[in-house]
Every structure is written in structure tokens, then in C-alpha cells.
Design an enzyme around this catalytic site. Sequence first.
Site, PDB file in Angstrom:
ATOM      1  N   GLU B 229       0.864  -1.200   0.000  1.00 39.44           N
ATOM      2  CA  GLU B 229       0.000   0.000   0.000  1.00 39.44           C
ATOM      3  C   GLU B 229       0.893   1.240   0.000  1.00 39.44           C
ATOM      4  O   GLU B 229       2.064   1.151   0.311  1.00 39.44           O
ATOM      5  CB  GLU B 229      -0.816   0.088   1.300  1.00 39.44           C
ATOM      6  N   LYS B 231       2.331   4.536   1.679  1.00 38.51           N
ATOM      7  CA  LYS B 231       2.525   5.018   3.052  1.00 38.51           C
ATOM      8  C   LYS B 231       2.144   6.490   3.064  1.00 38.51           C
ATOM      9  O   LYS B 231       2.896   7.336   2.593  1.00 38.51           O
ATOM     10  CB  LYS B 231       3.982   4.825   3.479  1.00 38.51           C
ATOM     11  N   ARG B 236      -0.950   8.535  12.264  1.00 39.61           N
ATOM     12  CA  ARG B 236      -1.532   7.226  12.559  1.00 39.61           C
ATOM     13  C   ARG B 236      -2.600   7.388  13.638  1.00 39.61           C
ATOM     14  O   ARG B 236      -2.336   8.023  14.663  1.00 39.61           O
ATOM     15  CB  ARG B 236      -0.417   6.302  13.066  1.00 39.61           C
ATOM     16  N   ARG B 251      -1.363   7.789  17.937  1.00 40.80           N
ATOM     17  CA  ARG B 251      -0.536   6.585  17.960  1.00 40.80           C
ATOM     18  C   ARG B 251       0.018   6.297  19.341  1.00 40.80           C
ATOM     19  O   ARG B 251       0.423   5.183  19.639  1.00 40.80           O
ATOM     20  CB  ARG B 251       0.592   6.663  16.920  1.00 40.80           C
ATOM     21  N   GLU B 276      -5.000   5.998   8.879  1.00 41.16           N
ATOM     22  CA  GLU B 276      -4.231   7.229   8.801  1.00 41.16           C
ATOM     23  C   GLU B 276      -5.197   8.414   8.779  1.00 41.16           C
ATOM     24  O   GLU B 276      -6.177   8.402   8.019  1.00 41.16           O
ATOM     25  CB  GLU B 276      -3.395   7.209   7.506  1.00 41.16           C
ATOM     26  N   LYS B 399       8.319  -0.625   6.085  1.00 40.22           N
ATOM     27  CA  LYS B 399       8.108   0.640   5.372  1.00 40.22           C
ATOM     28  C   LYS B 399       9.332   0.876   4.501  1.00 40.22           C
ATOM     29  O   LYS B 399      10.470   0.718   4.954  1.00 40.22           O
ATOM     30  CB  LYS B 399       7.898   1.793   6.359  1.00 40.22           C
TER      31      LYS B 399
END
Lengths: 343, 530
Positions: B229, B231, B236, B251, B276, B399
Site C-alpha cells: 500500500e 505510506k 496514525r 498513535r 491514517e 516501510k
Amino acid sequence: MGSADGIDQWIRPGPNGLEVNAGARFHIDALRASECVVVTHGHADHARPGHGRVIATPETLAIMAARYGENFTAEATPLPYHQDMVLGDTTIRLVPAGHVLGSAQVVIDHNGQRVVVSGDYKRKADPTCTAFEPVECDVFITEATFALPVFSHPDPETEIAKLLSSLRLFPERCHVIGAYSLGKAQRLIALIRQAGYDQPIYLHGAQQKLCQLYQDLGIDLGELKPATAGEKGKPREDLAGQIVIAPPSALADKWSRRLPDPLVVMASGWMQIRQRAKQSGVELPLILSDHADWADLIRTIDDVAPAEVWVTHGREEALIRALALKGVKARALSLIGYEDDAE
Amino acid sequence: MIHFATLLERLLFAPRRNTKLAWISTWLTECPPADRGWGVAAMAGDLDLGRVKHGVVRALARRVLDEELFAQSYDFVGDLAETTALIWPQHHDDNLRPNSQAPSLEDVVLTLQGASPDEAEDHLAGWLDRLDVTGRWGLLKLVTGGLRVGVSARMLRLSLAEAFGKPVEDIEEIWPLITPPYDDLFDWLEDRAMRPSAEDRAVFRPLMLAHPMDDAMAATVSPGDFLVEWKWDGARVQLASAPDGVRLFSRSGDAIGPAFPELVEGIEWQGVLDGELLAGTPDAVEPFQHLQQRLNRKKASKTLIRSRPVFFRAYDILFDGKTDLRPLPIEARRDRLAEVIRMLDHPLYDTSAELRFSGPGELDDLRAQCREGGLIEGLMLKARGSAYQQGRIKGVWYKWKRDPLTADVVLMYAQRGHGKRSSFYSDYTFGVWTGDGPEKQLVPVGKAYSGFTDAELKKLDQFVRTSTTNRFGPVREVAPTMVVEVAFDSIAPSSRHKSGLAMRFPRFASIRWDKPAEQADTLETLKALT
């Protein structure tokens, strides 16, 4: 109690510090080169080189010679504790101040009146110098470095116990202690020895000369070794778990990088204030002062029972306020040039 | 109280996180059991002794010291609790030796919680008489709040895990459910009871985190191993909805719902979503800087909600109703997520799309697209078949960030670092050129503390020491001769900085010992990167 009347006619603060003018002219701890100076103790802001004549205890003269070389003055006059000496129309006498080795109060008699200049002093026990003796007087000229009610210095033994317990808890870390080179460093070592620690203690180069002098003058400091001998820049892994003593300025300097996993300790009266200690990056603060704390400043003034108190340097407003509440007459001399941060 | 005060003092002076953790664990095992919960609450900032305000402490100080002397002392020390602890007379009476009849932390908390300010003052005076200076300091720090000993809630959970031999994840999970003095927590830690349950409560669930992926590893990735996906460059967040309410968490687990009411209102479904928070709308994503204007506020005005819209881009589902979906493979969770978002039918919720690729070459192409528009930070790669696990688990989520931007800048100021770096000038301010001819000058554009090796740090430190031209307190100004290539994630206009620009996460990429300072970049070049 006598009277302070007229005393400021013959002793008063001048541009070079406290000045006596009675048949002869002399200064006490002159701030700049002067003709004749009585020096209370060897700290650099009180004992400066270049005077015409210096009158001080033999120990103070030895300290000045070690720091500035034999020619620090044209004429050095040793005056041991408790001996009278006539200077013009005054008689002076040096009495132990308990601050550092050789430190003295100056007792000045003139025309039936007596002034005592305390110099820097403390009342707590110190194995490296003679204990403070109170002398009754008409005017007591006192320091005020720690003159705030927040300063109450603990027994030195409890502070040394903190250090030794940290050494047991962190045996892999080099304990590097910031301590002023004259007086504090030697007192610290002597206290550590009294607590039964007999390993070698390692010294920064700037500490070695004065420690040697103390030992030459008969003060046992045990086995001392240089901290950063050997190849320049090479880490001293063998100092893990050992005690190193250095001037405070060396702690955050390149010098300290050679020490293995250093735990920064600082021995000073200022360590009483936690936030201050924290901000200076100290991990283990030891409250160890060579000055009188608040209670001892007040107790000493009670002991010497003066008609007036003059305050030389430090936090004079608080001391003057506390004396006013007790009905003791006091004023600030606002002498500029004596440091209190070096403690 | 003595145990706790001693702990606070040790924490204050401990420069390292690990030392602090060890001190807390030691305290947890050594202090009276009834004190532990209150101490943890005090350090976590969850203890409210509401009615003991600074006025009470000032009144105490007036009992023992002249007001003018107190004012001078306070002025010197700068902290009310510490000043009062230091000026309080120490008793040397043999019948009342310091700490011999000291109150426990539990006594202190329970007594003060029910006391009026006057009663609190009397209780405190009695306790201060029985404590030594460390005890007095700890007591007054406790009652005035704001311990400032450098301990986070996360560190407390790690220490609890260490002291009682339980997985920290299990403690994280129940943390939002428990309240001081956490009897249910300690009952479970000491195996007297089951772990507290989160059923029917909208609480924060620990997040799954990603490891960075390097180019070498990326070259071996195949579509059969990983789901990919974008980023997204947002924040977050986690949405938790249960019978007791709908909450949005950051987060770190802070409830931020009141700042984003439009995301919490109208949620009928129950469960937990991971996603997100982005600026703009699902059809037109806007840059992170727009989001920042909303993140910094506790509440949002209607005007701000209209002018700076936000939305929730979901990428995982942890619970659907009471059903824990975390053990399911990611493919199953994503299918369920798609259904839930469809069913939610909320204009501010959508799903993060899965990207198609045939192999490393196409993956590389996808990453190359990230720089365009600046809205995407890179790629997320999630191992196929994997469950949702809390923390940074190796080999599952990755990531792969886009290449950073870079600029050649000139070192302008330096400051000493902290801890191990306290003898090094390791914090650097750098600038770029602006103006022409005689007008040409450096303007600061950012600060960097990282990206160099230990050997480079030594050289930089040496450079600062030998090139200092001016000192402002702890800051040294250096001759403008050293060029550094800095890398940064993005750069945006900012009214806070003199240069009008703000970099995100600038760090050293290389030191350009070879490059003359005049050839460093200009402000105009940097502006073109925004």
C-alpha cells in the site's frame, strides 16, 4: 558588648577591597596588586600575586608559592596562628577559619576596639585543616556565600557514604568527581580515606601539585595516581570502578572522554539545589561545602557577639534581614570580585 | 513515602532511560505493596490531589520562615516544593528522628483526597516534621504535581513488565482500562486474579509497527510474499467504538476525538479500526502541514473544520463488534475491512488501496512515484498471511520510504549534546545563502543532531572548537566554512522561522569537506522544493 562607633574611620571597603588605615595602611585579600596585604587563604580570588608584601599563615604562603611560583610577592611574612604582630597602630592576629589548609580569620585590635574579618570559613569538621575558633569582637566582617535558609549542609560522612554506595552499585563505572583544586579535593580524599576506602585515588593533572603540597605539609591522603597518564588520547579502561578527581571544568571537557563509562559526581555546596545539580549534568550530587551554611552563619554571629556585622560577599540581603529580625545591626559592604561559584 | 521520595530523587539524576527503568523496577519490588499503585499513578500523571494547590504550600512555608527570607529563597531555588522542603526545620529530637514515624504514600494520598485545604495544610505540616529533606521534597513534589523526573507511561509499563515478569504487550493492552491504585493490575501481576477485560469498552489497542526496509531487501520482494500500500503522509490513528462510546486515539494512545468531532459523530458500528488521519477529502488528499493545524488543538472550531477538512483512511481492522480479528491473516482482515467501510457509508472514511505489482522492478517504479505531490511518504509492505501483532515485529510489516530530499547547507552554530555527548558539540544549526553581492548572507533553516558517525562527530567537534567566532551562552557561532549535505523528508513554508521554511526530520547525509561554502545552496533553491 562593645561599640562599633568610629571603626569605619580606620577600616572600610576601598577600590582594592577591605582597607585598614591606622598608622599604617594595609589591605585584606586585596583584589589588585597592593603594597601590603594580609591574605586570609589561598583561593585565587583572595590570594593574588604581585603584592609588595604578603602577611599570611605559613601554609597559605606555601600554597601561593606553589600556585604562582616563589616570587609571587616581594616580601612574604609568615604569621603563624595566634601570634600577635604590630602593624602601625594596630595589632593583628590570625585565627583558624576552618575553610582550607592555612585559612585564617584576621583579628585586628586598635584603640581598644576589635574587628574580626572572617575570610571564608566553615564550622563543619574537616580533617585537612584546623577548626574555626570564634573570637568575640565589636565588628564581625563575615562572608555570606551560602546565606539563604535553604542551605543546610548535611554531615560529610553521609555524603561520602552515598559515593561509596554508588561505587558498589555501579562497579563498572568510573566515578569522576568534580572538586575545586584547593581544599575541596584534599578534604574529599581525606574523608574518603576516613570512611575506609584504601584503593588508589586518581587525579586530573591540575589537582596533583596541591595534593602533593598538602601531603608535604603532613596531611595523609593515601595513594594518589595520575588519572590520564599513558599514551595521549588512549582510553583508560583500567579506571572502571575507580575514583577520579578533577576540576569541575574538566568534567564536560575532552579530557573526560578517556574515562570508561564515567558517572559524573560533583562535590559542592551548590549541589543542595536539585534542579541546579540536574541542569549541570551531574548524576550523583554530593553536598560538600567549605563554607558555613545558614544555621552556622547565624550561630557564629551569636558566638562572637558583635555590636555590628558587616557582610562582604554572597547573599548579603538575606543575612542582613535575618540579623535585623534578631535585633543585630548589620550592613553590606558590597565587595565585588570574590567568586562564589568556584566552591 | 521515603521509598517513593528516594525513587524520585534517583530518577531525577539518572541520565539514562535504562538506569531509570532499573530504579523503578527495584522500587516496585521493595516498596510497601499498598504504595505501588499510587506511586505509579503519580509518575504517570494520573493522580489528582486536587485541593492541594500552591497556596497551601506557601502557607506552610509562612509557618516556619519570615516572608521576605522565603521570597529570597524561592527566587534563588526557583521551585516551590524544593524551596519549602529545604527551609523546613529538621528535627533532631530523639523521640522524633527523621523518617522514624513517616507516613506511607498510601496514607498521604488517602488522607489528602478527603481533606479541605486547611486540613491538608495541617496534615502536611505534621508529615514534614517527620521526614528528612529527601522525604520532604518528595512529599511536596507529589502534592504539587508535575514531578518532572523524566518518566513516561511507557517506561512505567516496561518497568512493571520487568519487575513482575509479564509481557509488556499484556500490560499495554489493559493500561487504558485501569485506574489508580490499579489493584486489579497488581492482582493479575501477582497471579491472584485474571487479567482485567476490555470487553464493551472503547479503549486503545496497541499498534502494530513497521521496520524500515532497505533497497537490497526491496530488490527481492515478490507479490506472493507481500501486500503493498502507499505510506500516506498523515498521522496514525485508531478508531475504537463500543457501548461506552466512540473514541479516536493518536498513535501514543491519547484520546483526540474532541479535536476531530466529524470523525466520531455518526459512527453506528462497533469495533476497532487502524488507519491514517489525512488532510483533505478522500478524493483530494492535502499535505501534512494542513493537518498539523488541526493536530495542535484540543478542540476544533466549526470554521477550522470547514477550512481544514480531514478524513480517515483505514488500512486494518482489529475488532468487529466483540470479535477479535487480530489473529486472522491480513487478507481476511482486509476483506472484512472493505465490508465494514461500505456498511459505515460515512463520507469521511475510506480504505487504503492495495497496489498491484509484478516484481521488484514495478515496486521500484511505484516508489519513484511517491515524490510527486509530496503526499506519500513511501510504500508499506505487509507479509501475506500475517496476524495483527502489537509492537515492531521482525519480518512482518515494512516501510520502504521514498528517497529523502537533500540540500548543501553551511554550519552556523553548535551546542553541546546531552548524556554521552555532553563533551561534544553535537547539535548543529545550519543555513543557506540569501541575497546577492554585498547583501549575500546566511539565514538559518534548520537543526540536525544525527546522521554522522562517531569518527565524524569527533572531527566536527574539533572543527567547532577551532572555528568559534562568537559565543552566546552555551551556543558557539562558527566561521561559515563547513558545508554539510543534509537529508530531510519534506520542506514546507512556515511562519515560525526567520527563513520562512521548516524541514521535517533533517539529518546529516554527508560532510562536504571538499565544497567551498560559497557554493552551498540558496534559499530560492529550497523554496522550489516545497
